[in-house]
Design a protein around this motif. Structure first.
Motif, PDB file in Angstrom:
ATOM      1  N   GLN A 111      -3.236  -3.226   3.636  1.00  0.00           N
ATOM      2  CA  GLN A 111      -2.634  -2.548   2.478  1.00  0.00           C
ATOM      3  C   GLN A 111      -3.664  -1.641   1.815  1.00  0.00           C
ATOM      4  N   PRO A 112      -3.893  -0.448   2.371  1.00  0.00           N
ATOM      5  CA  PRO A 112      -4.864   0.461   1.772  1.00  0.00           C
ATOM      6  C   PRO A 112      -4.431   0.872   0.363  1.00  0.00           C
ATOM      7  N   GLY A 113      -5.415   1.201  -0.462  1.00  0.00           N
ATOM      8  CA  GLY A 113      -5.092   1.677  -1.801  1.00  0.00           C
ATOM      9  C   GLY A 113      -6.215   1.445  -2.786  1.00  0.00           C
ATOM     10  N   ASP A 114      -5.885   1.585  -4.075  1.00  0.00           N
ATOM     11  CA  ASP A 114      -6.829   1.376  -5.167  1.00  0.00           C
ATOM     12  C   ASP A 114      -6.696  -0.058  -5.667  1.00  0.00           C
ATOM     13  N   PHE A 115      -7.848  -0.672  -5.934  1.00  0.00           N
ATOM     14  CA  PHE A 115      -7.873  -2.057  -6.393  1.00  0.00           C
ATOM     15  C   PHE A 115      -8.799  -2.159  -7.588  1.00  0.00           C
ATOM     16  N   GLY A 116      -8.410  -2.991  -8.564  1.00  0.00           N
ATOM     17  CA  GLY A 116      -9.196  -3.162  -9.772  1.00  0.00           C
ATOM     18  C   GLY A 116     -10.617  -3.583  -9.464  1.00  0.00           C
ATOM     19  N   PHE A 117     -11.564  -2.909 -10.104  1.00  0.00           N
ATOM     20  CA  PHE A 117     -12.980  -3.213  -9.913  1.00  0.00           C
ATOM     21  C   PHE A 117     -13.445  -4.199 -10.971  1.00  0.00           C
ATOM     22  N   ILE A 118     -14.176  -5.199 -10.529  1.00  0.00           N
ATOM     23  CA  ILE A 118     -14.805  -6.173 -11.414  1.00  0.00           C
ATOM     24  C   ILE A 118     -16.287  -6.196 -11.070  1.00  0.00           C
ATOM     25  N   GLU A 119     -17.132  -6.168 -12.082  1.00  0.00           N
ATOM     26  CA  GLU A 119     -18.586  -6.182 -11.873  1.00  0.00           C
ATOM     27  C   GLU A 119     -18.969  -7.298 -10.910  1.00  0.00           C
ATOM     28  N   GLY A 120     -19.806  -6.959  -9.929  1.00  0.00           N
ATOM     29  CA  GLY A 120     -20.241  -7.933  -8.931  1.00  0.00           C
ATOM     30  C   GLY A 120     -19.377  -7.978  -7.682  1.00  0.00           C
ATOM     31  N   MET A 121     -18.296  -7.202  -7.663  1.00  0.00           N
ATOM     32  CA  MET A 121     -17.389  -7.175  -6.508  1.00  0.00           C
ATOM     33  C   MET A 121     -18.138  -6.699  -5.258  1.00  0.00           C
ATOM     34  N   THR A 122     -17.805  -7.308  -4.120  1.00  0.00           N
ATOM     35  CA  THR A 122     -18.443  -6.946  -2.854  1.00  0.00           C
ATOM     36  C   THR A 122     -17.460  -6.233  -1.925  1.00  0.00           C
ATOM     37  N   ILE A 123     -18.007  -5.645  -0.876  1.00  0.00           N
ATOM     38  CA  ILE A 123     -17.164  -5.002   0.137  1.00  0.00           C
ATOM     39  C   ILE A 123     -16.202  -6.022   0.739  1.00  0.00           C
ATOM     40  N   GLY A 124     -16.681  -7.210   1.047  1.00  0.00           N
ATOM     41  CA  GLY A 124     -15.827  -8.258   1.625  1.00  0.00           C
ATOM     42  C   GLY A 124     -14.661  -8.607   0.720  1.00  0.00           C
ATOM     43  N   GLN A 125     -14.899  -8.701  -0.582  1.00  0.00           N
ATOM     44  CA  GLN A 125     -13.829  -9.007  -1.529  1.00  0.00           C
ATOM     45  C   GLN A 125     -12.808  -7.870  -1.590  1.00  0.00           C
TER      46      GLN A 125
END
Length: 91
Positions: free
Chosen positions: A22-36
């Motif tokens: 499901q490509p798209g925009d996802f909410g960013f949270i500080e500390g988020m990783t590529i895997g997440q």
């Protein structure tokens, strides 16, 4: 911890494109990783994934930096993202 939404528009986000469910925009949270971010996009799909990620990141001067990483490297999945990063997984 919730993504910043103002007037119905997501303001702090990362974009995941390419070989994900499901490509798209996802909410960013500080500390988020590529895997997440990949997990939020439903995980990897496709039989012929290139094992390469292109991470496009806007710099302070307004120019973009493109970082190429090997998807099979565990350090890649643990790489910390910044808001507005764009992840493209080649197929």
């Amino acid at each position: 911890m919730f993504a910043n939404v103002r007037n119905g528009k997501l303001e702090d986000f990362v974009t995941v494109e390419g070989s994900v469910a499901q490509p798209g925009d996802f909410g960013f949270i500080e500390g988020m990783t590529i895997g997440q971010a990949i997990d939020l996009a439903g995980g990897l799909v496709g039989k012929h994934i290139n094992n390469e990620i292109n991470l496009s990141r806007i710099q302070i001067d307004g120019f973009y930096e493109v970082i190429r990483m090997n998807l099979s490297n565990e350090k890649t999945l643990d790489f910390k993202l910044s808001q507005l990063d764009n992840i493209f997984i080649k197929s």
